[in-house]
Design a protein around this motif. Sequence first.
Motif, mmCIF file in Angstrom:
data_model
loop_
_atom_site.group_PDB
_atom_site.id
_atom_site.type_symbol
_atom_site.label_atom_id
_atom_site.label_comp_id
_atom_site.label_asym_id
_atom_site.label_seq_id
_atom_site.Cartn_x
_atom_site.Cartn_y
_atom_site.Cartn_z
ATOM 1 N N ALA A 8 4.875 0.730 0.953
ATOM 2 C CA ALA A 8 5.306 -0.265 1.939
ATOM 3 C C ALA A 8 5.615 -1.565 1.212
ATOM 4 N N SER A 9 6.896 -1.839 1.048
ATOM 5 C CA SER A 9 7.292 -2.975 0.222
ATOM 6 C C SER A 9 7.489 -4.270 0.998
ATOM 7 N N GLY A 10 7.551 -4.202 2.313
ATOM 8 C CA GLY A 10 7.699 -5.427 3.093
ATOM 9 C C GLY A 10 8.282 -5.149 4.465
ATOM 10 N N ILE A 11 8.630 -6.216 5.169
ATOM 11 C CA ILE A 11 9.350 -6.110 6.438
ATOM 12 C C ILE A 11 10.625 -6.927 6.307
ATOM 13 N N ASN A 12 11.652 -6.515 7.062
ATOM 14 C CA ASN A 12 12.896 -7.275 6.996
ATOM 15 C C ASN A 12 12.911 -8.377 8.053
ATOM 16 N N ASP A 62 13.974 -8.490 10.909
ATOM 17 C CA ASP A 62 13.733 -8.045 12.283
ATOM 18 C C ASP A 62 12.321 -7.489 12.472
ATOM 19 N N GLY A 63 11.505 -7.566 11.423
ATOM 20 C CA GLY A 63 10.158 -7.044 11.521
ATOM 21 C C GLY A 63 10.065 -5.552 11.293
ATOM 22 N N VAL A 64 11.156 -4.954 10.825
ATOM 23 C CA VAL A 64 11.191 -3.514 10.547
ATOM 24 C C VAL A 64 10.523 -3.254 9.200
ATOM 25 N N LEU A 65 9.668 -2.230 9.139
ATOM 26 C CA LEU A 65 8.944 -1.920 7.913
ATOM 27 C C LEU A 65 9.855 -1.247 6.898
ATOM 28 N N ILE A 66 9.771 -1.684 5.646
ATOM 29 C CA ILE A 66 10.547 -1.089 4.550
ATOM 30 C C ILE A 66 9.606 -0.218 3.726
ATOM 31 N N VAL A 67 9.908 1.067 3.659
ATOM 32 C CA VAL A 67 9.101 2.008 2.878
ATOM 33 C C VAL A 67 9.983 2.617 1.799
ATOM 34 N N THR A 68 9.545 2.489 0.565
ATOM 35 C CA THR A 68 10.280 3.063 -0.568
ATOM 36 C C THR A 68 9.723 4.446 -0.868
ATOM 37 N N ASP A 69 10.581 5.462 -0.764
ATOM 38 C CA ASP A 69 10.166 6.847 -1.015
ATOM 39 C C ASP A 69 9.656 6.979 -2.445
ATOM 40 N N GLU A 70 8.425 7.497 -2.583
ATOM 41 C CA GLU A 70 7.823 7.558 -3.906
ATOM 42 C C GLU A 70 8.521 8.568 -4.825
ATOM 43 N N ARG A 71 9.262 9.510 -4.262
ATOM 44 C CA ARG A 71 9.921 10.539 -5.070
ATOM 45 C C ARG A 71 11.354 10.147 -5.426
ATOM 46 N N THR A 72 12.126 9.721 -4.411
ATOM 47 C CA THR A 72 13.547 9.423 -4.635
ATOM 48 C C THR A 72 13.818 7.940 -4.882
ATOM 49 N N LYS A 123 0.823 -1.208 0.000
ATOM 50 C CA LYS A 123 0.000 0.000 0.000
ATOM 51 C C LYS A 123 0.862 1.265 0.000
ATOM 52 N N GLN A 124 0.267 2.337 -0.516
ATOM 53 C CA GLN A 124 0.871 3.655 -0.374
ATOM 54 C C GLN A 124 0.659 4.106 1.070
ATOM 55 N N VAL A 125 1.728 4.552 1.726
ATOM 56 C CA VAL A 125 1.634 4.914 3.138
ATOM 57 C C VAL A 125 2.368 6.215 3.414
ATOM 58 N N THR A 126 2.014 6.814 4.546
ATOM 59 C CA THR A 126 2.798 7.903 5.113
ATOM 60 C C THR A 126 3.341 7.414 6.444
ATOM 61 N N ALA A 127 4.652 7.398 6.563
ATOM 62 C CA ALA A 127 5.303 6.955 7.801
ATOM 63 C C ALA A 127 5.806 8.185 8.550
ATOM 64 N N THR A 128 5.299 8.366 9.759
ATOM 65 C CA THR A 128 5.704 9.505 10.575
ATOM 66 C C THR A 128 6.534 9.001 11.749
ATOM 67 N N THR A 129 7.810 9.340 11.761
ATOM 68 C CA THR A 129 8.700 8.951 12.849
ATOM 69 C C THR A 129 9.052 10.188 13.662
ATOM 70 N N ALA A 130 9.870 9.990 14.684
ATOM 71 C CA ALA A 130 10.288 11.125 15.517
ATOM 72 C C ALA A 130 11.163 12.091 14.736
ATOM 73 N N GLN A 131 11.813 11.592 13.654
ATOM 74 C CA GLN A 131 12.751 12.423 12.910
ATOM 75 C C GLN A 131 12.171 13.005 11.618
ATOM 76 N N LYS A 132 11.271 12.248 10.973
ATOM 77 C CA LYS A 132 10.828 12.703 9.653
ATOM 78 C C LYS A 132 9.513 12.061 9.245
ATOM 79 N N THR A 133 8.983 12.542 8.125
ATOM 80 C CA THR A 133 7.782 11.977 7.511
ATOM 81 C C THR A 133 8.134 11.505 6.111
ATOM 82 N N ILE A 134 7.745 10.265 5.807
ATOM 83 C CA ILE A 134 8.080 9.670 4.514
ATOM 84 C C ILE A 134 6.793 9.248 3.808
#
Length: 331
Positions: free
Chosen positions: A300-304, A306-316, A285-296
Amino acid sequence: MVHTGEQTIKKQLIQALTSAGDDYISGQYLAETAGCSRTAVWKHIDALRKEGYQIEAVKKKGYRIVPRKDCLTETDILIGLETEFIGKSIHAYESVPTTQTIASELAAKGAANGTIVISEEQTEGKGRLRRVWHSPHHGGIWMSLIVKPDIPPYHAPRLTLLTAVAAVLSMREAGVNAGIKWPNDVLVNGRKIAGILTELHAESDQIHSVIIGIGINVNQQPDDFNDDIKDLATSLAIEKGETLDRVTFLQSFLMHFEELYQLFLHKGFLPIKEEWEKYSVTIGKQVTATTAQKTIHGYASGINEDGVLIVTDERTKEEHLIYSGDITIHQ
C-alpha cells in the motif's frame, strides 16, 4: 427538537444549576439568569425532568440538580458545544433501528446542514458492505451526520476519510492513540474501535446531502461484545482503563469534524489527505486487497487525490487503484 429560544433557556438553567453544585438556587435567580419569568423557569425545569434530569425543588430554598448519569440528550450535547453549525440541530433517541434511515428521511425533508441524529441504541445498525454493526445501549456513540457540501458528487467519498481523521483526533485528545485503516475503519492496537458509513444523495451534477454514519465504541467492556467480534473489537474505555464522558467526547469529535470540513471546503482535499496519511496504519504495509473483481497482493503505497488506495502488485510491480473492497494488513 425544540425551538432555539427554548433550548437557550434550558441551557442557561442547566449551566446555572450545575455550577451551583450541591447548593440550592432560587427561582428568582434562575429567572434573572435565563431572562424569563419564574413561571417559565418552572415549565423548563419540568421539561428537563422529562428529559431525565433529576432536579430537586425545596420551598424557600429553590432548585438543586442531582449529578446526572452519562446521557446523550439534545440538551446535554448542546451545553458546551462550540461549533458554528455542526450538531446545532439534534434529533436524539433512546432506541432506533438505525440512525442512517432517520437521517436520510430528515435530509429529504430539508434538514439543516450539520444536523445530527443520535441514539443510545441501534437495533439494526449497519456497517459497510451490509455488515452488522453492534450498537448496544449506552455503550458508544451511534449517530448520523447530515452535510450539504457544494462539491461535485464524485468528491463525496473524501468525506469518509475526513471523518476518520476527526475520529482519530478526538480519540487522541482523549488519550487513546488510534489509527486509520483504509477506507473507513479506526483501529487501536489492531482492533476496531470505530466505523464510518457514507451515503450520497445526489443528482448527476449536484449533491443534495451526504449522510455520514459513525459508530464509535466508547464505554463497552470486553463482555459487552459478541463472541464473534470479541477478539476484533475494542473501546476507548478498554484502551484507557477508565470510562469516558460520552458527551465531552462527542463535542470534541463534532468540533474536529467541523474544523476539517471547513478546511476541506476552503483548501481542498490535500490538507485532509496529509492528515489522513499521518494517522494511517495501511500506508507502507504489505496488504491483500479483495475487490469484487480480483484479489491483489502488494504494497500500500498511498492514496490519490480522491482518497483511492494505491496498491503496488508485489509480483508485477503494477499499480492498482482500489476504489472499494476489503483490505487485510500483513504485519
